[in-house]
Design an enzyme around this catalytic site. Structure first.
Site, mmCIF file in Angstrom:
data_model
loop_
_atom_site.group_PDB
_atom_site.id
_atom_site.type_symbol
_atom_site.label_atom_id
_atom_site.label_comp_id
_atom_site.label_asym_id
_atom_site.label_seq_id
_atom_site.Cartn_x
_atom_site.Cartn_y
_atom_site.Cartn_z
ATOM 1 N N ARG A 101 39.207 -0.789 -7.311
ATOM 2 C CA ARG A 101 38.130 -0.183 -7.775
ATOM 3 C C ARG A 101 37.724 -0.281 -9.039
ATOM 4 O O ARG A 101 36.584 -0.240 -9.476
ATOM 5 C CB ARG A 101 38.141 1.057 -7.265
ATOM 6 C CG ARG A 101 36.899 1.887 -7.284
ATOM 7 C CD ARG A 101 35.422 1.298 -7.120
ATOM 8 N NE ARG A 101 35.476 0.745 -5.799
ATOM 9 C CZ ARG A 101 34.699 -0.129 -5.476
ATOM 10 N NH1 ARG A 101 33.594 -0.663 -6.314
ATOM 11 N NH2 ARG A 101 34.493 -0.652 -4.252
ATOM 12 N N LYS A 136 20.831 2.873 -26.006
ATOM 13 C CA LYS A 136 20.740 3.614 -24.660
ATOM 14 C C LYS A 136 21.716 2.873 -23.579
ATOM 15 O O LYS A 136 21.568 2.474 -22.697
ATOM 16 C CB LYS A 136 19.308 3.572 -24.073
ATOM 17 C CG LYS A 136 18.200 4.119 -24.961
ATOM 18 C CD LYS A 136 16.913 3.978 -24.318
ATOM 19 C CE LYS A 136 15.873 4.492 -25.445
ATOM 20 N NZ LYS A 136 14.414 4.207 -24.856
ATOM 21 N N LYS A 168 12.707 5.727 -37.245
ATOM 22 C CA LYS A 168 11.783 6.164 -36.273
ATOM 23 C C LYS A 168 11.009 7.216 -36.560
ATOM 24 O O LYS A 168 10.723 7.728 -37.769
ATOM 25 C CB LYS A 168 12.842 6.807 -35.252
ATOM 26 C CG LYS A 168 13.943 5.915 -34.612
ATOM 27 C CD LYS A 168 13.567 4.685 -33.673
ATOM 28 C CE LYS A 168 13.101 5.345 -32.534
ATOM 29 N NZ LYS A 168 12.735 4.067 -31.397
ATOM 30 N N GLU A 198 9.477 1.801 -37.428
ATOM 31 C CA GLU A 198 8.680 2.001 -36.266
ATOM 32 C C GLU A 198 7.170 2.661 -36.660
ATOM 33 O O GLU A 198 6.864 3.536 -37.211
ATOM 34 C CB GLU A 198 9.300 2.949 -35.286
ATOM 35 C CG GLU A 198 8.571 3.264 -33.939
ATOM 36 C CD GLU A 198 9.161 4.612 -33.046
ATOM 37 O OE1 GLU A 198 10.003 4.113 -32.706
ATOM 38 O OE2 GLU A 198 8.861 5.674 -33.412
ATOM 39 N N ASP A 220 5.751 0.069 -31.390
ATOM 40 C CA ASP A 220 6.025 0.929 -30.290
ATOM 41 C C ASP A 220 4.968 1.262 -29.331
ATOM 42 O O ASP A 220 3.738 1.766 -29.906
ATOM 43 C CB ASP A 220 6.712 2.234 -30.557
ATOM 44 C CG ASP A 220 7.358 2.956 -30.001
ATOM 45 O OD1 ASP A 220 8.019 2.454 -28.908
ATOM 46 O OD2 ASP A 220 7.218 4.075 -29.455
#
Length: 280
Positions: A101, A136, A168, A198, A220
């Site tokens: 597994r 992410k 950001k 950004e 973005d």
């Protein structure tokens, strides 16, 4: 790409095996499989894809029983068809079953990422755009998930917060605007450190171009027409990366705008696990 040293990957596999085997080991196998039983098994693809995680699968089998004879037939980064045998393992049946597994979890999850990445990369052919992943990722699995993106033909964005400066929208808001953050970078950042900022509007891009201090601009959530205008405004002075809502069906259009990179968080946070099985 060359494989990572097993030494780096072993702790991930050991943790997964310890989680699965718990405090008592594989009690099912120990109960029903006679001691000394030997068998051969194959990892078989139930669907087509691109291999990744085969190195981790091999480590799982070896950690459970170093005496197992293992042969990888489809190495990481190689495409395969439904029904193909990706690996063969022979030896103690109990050991094979106990590692099964964990081996399949790694191989299925990472092959899913590599396969999804390859589909996105295919949409950029004939352009300069490169597909790249983001931060992410699954906590604890970033290294191997980003490696799976590479196996699918993609590229990696920064690995973590310490790799590069990525300014950001929240950084801009907290610092008081685009010019203050760029001036802070020019004043304090190492000359060896790349700076990306950004923007989500063309007037912000114009401000970045006027102020200077950035190496890369993250465009973005812009539509294709706005991206083309951004490419024209920049004139090759900075690297441009498109991001936000990058679905497979719009990648070809985005790549054709002339951007250098397209970042896709879905590669690591939404890839479907590929269907692989172990057949005795």
């Amino acid at each position: 790409m060359p494989p990572l040293p097993d030494l780096i990957l072993e702790p991930l596999v050991r943790a997964a095996l310890a989680e699965d085997l718990g405090t008592s080991g594989d009690i099912t196998t120990r109960t029903v499989i006679p001691a000394g039983t030997r068998y051969g098994a194959r990892i078989v693809a139930r669907e087509a894809g691109v291999a990744s995680g085969m190195q981790l699968a091999a480590i799982a089998f070896r950690l459970v029983d170093p005496a197992l004879a293992l042969r990888i037939l489809c190495p990481d980064g190689q495409a395969f068809a439904a029904g193909d045998t990706l690996a063969e393992v022979e030896g103690c049946a109990a050991a094979i079953l106990s590692a099964e597994r964990v081996a399949l979890n790694f191989a299925g999850r990472l092959s899913g990422i590599a396969t999804m990445t390859a589909a996105f990369v295919a949409e950029t052919r004939g352009t300069q755009a490169r597909i790249t992943c983001t931060r992410k990722t699954t906590p604890g699995l970033r290294l191997v998930e980003k490696q799976a993106v590479r196996h699918g033909g993609g590229f990696s964005h920064r690995f973590g917060l310490s790799d590069a400066i990525l300014i950001k929208d929240n950084h801009i808001a907290a610092a008081g605007g685009i010019r203050p953050v760029l001036r802070a970078c020019k004043a304090h950042a190492s000359h060896m450190m790349r700076v990306e900022i950004e923007v989500d509007r063309l007037d912000q891009l114009a401000e970045v171009l006027e102020e200077g201090g950035a190496d890369v601009v993250l465009l973005d959530n812009m539509d294709a027409a706005t991206l083309r205008e951004a490419v024209a405004m920049t004139g090759g002075r900075l690297v441009l990366e498109a991001s936000g809502n990058m679905r497979l069906e719009r990648i070809a259009e985005v790549a054709a705008t002339g951007v250098d990179y397209i970042s896709v968080g879905a590669l690591t946070h939404s890839a479907r696990t590929l269907d692989l099985g172990l057949d005795f």
